[in-house]
Design an enzyme around this catalytic site. Structure first.
Site, PDB file in Angstrom:
ATOM      1  N   GLU A 160       0.827  -1.207   0.000  1.00 40.36           N
ATOM      2  CA  GLU A 160       0.000   0.000   0.000  1.00 40.36           C
ATOM      3  C   GLU A 160       0.860   1.256   0.000  1.00 40.36           C
ATOM      4  OE1 GLU A 160      -2.862   0.026   3.108  1.00 40.36           O
ATOM      5  OE2 GLU A 160      -3.754  -1.892   2.538  1.00 40.36           O
ATOM      6  N   ARG A 172      -0.923 -11.066   2.307  1.00 37.28           N
ATOM      7  CA  ARG A 172      -2.190 -11.790   2.131  1.00 37.28           C
ATOM      8  C   ARG A 172      -3.039 -11.024   1.135  1.00 37.28           C
ATOM      9  NH1 ARG A 172      -5.663  -8.355   4.558  1.00 37.28           N
ATOM     10  NH2 ARG A 172      -4.933  -7.166   6.355  1.00 37.28           N
ATOM     11  N   ARG A 213     -17.964  -1.613   1.929  1.00 37.90           N
ATOM     12  CA  ARG A 213     -18.039  -2.547   3.048  1.00 37.90           C
ATOM     13  C   ARG A 213     -19.307  -2.265   3.852  1.00 37.90           C
ATOM     14  NH1 ARG A 213     -11.826  -3.015   5.345  1.00 37.90           N
ATOM     15  NH2 ARG A 213     -10.751  -2.578   3.381  1.00 37.90           N
TER      16      ARG A 213
END
Length: 218
Positions: free
Chosen positions: A40, A57, A103
């Site tokens: 990131e 991950r 989300r």
């Protein structure tokens, strides 16, 4: 906490995107990393980018990458963990269209406090280009002991404008009863002129959403 993710970014140029990708690849090679991972960066108004972190991950937002590339990242992660090599190269990956993910949280849309309880009704929007990754169903109890995310809504469109319109329609049709959710906040965000213009920053909630909720409260 991120609540809206999209790909590709409406702000970053192709030149900057390539530089970021090159930096990410160089970093992974330098540490000898193999398997799925996410590096990131934070980007400033001049498109200078700065390393933030690496997650070894898949990320919560991996569906937006899957939607615009056609790849199944979970499948690829398992194959690599099994010792298999990728059947494609970086140059083989082609991006098409635009994807946005939101989300869905079991929390109050203004205070952001958790909202545990029993889901008495759950109706998911349907249609072409609409994808769900949901962990609950009608009758489930949402406890206060874990992350409040109960699902993800992902939309795909041939253009960003199409994806934004599809997302707004989907959020209007999304029904969750028995608990509070952040769906009203998500709708306010993705229909806001700043978001539609692709001009959102990490200060969006502070600058545009919270002042509006305070004004309504008065």
């Amino acid at each position: 906490q991120k609540v809206v993710e999209e790909a590709p970014s409406p702000f970053i140029s192709e030149e900057t995107r390539k530089k970021m990708l090159d930096a990410a690849v160089d970093a992974a090679k330098h540490i000898g990393y193999t398997n799925a991972g996410t590096i990131e960066f934070l980007v400033d108004s001049d498109q200078n980018f700065y390393f933030l972190e690496m997650n070894t991950r898949l990320q919560v937002e991996h569906p937006v990458t899957e939607e615009i590339t056609g790849l199944d990242l979970v499948e690829q992660q398992l194959k690599m963990a099994n010792g298999e090599k990728l059947a494609f190269t970086r140059e083989d990956i082609q991006q098409k269209g635009h994807a946005i993910e939101v989300r869905i949280y079991a929390e109050h849309p203004v205070t952001f406090f958790p909202s545990p309880g029993k889901i008495t009704k759950l109706v998911l929007p349907e249609g072409e280009g609409i994808r769900h990754e949901v962990a609950v169903e009608t009758g489930n109890d949402v406890t206060p002991f874990y992350d409040p995310m109960i699902g993800k809504l992902i939309v795909f469109g041939t253009t960003r404008e199409e994806a934004c319109a599809k997302l707004a329609d989907a959020l209007r049709s999304y029904v969750v009863e028995g608990i509070q959710t952040n769906i009203p906040m998500l709708f306010e965000t993705v229909t806001h002129e700043q978001f539609l213009a692709g001009s959102t920053t990490t200060k969006f909630v502070e600058e545009y959403y919270l002042p509006k909720t305070k004004a309504v409260g008065k």
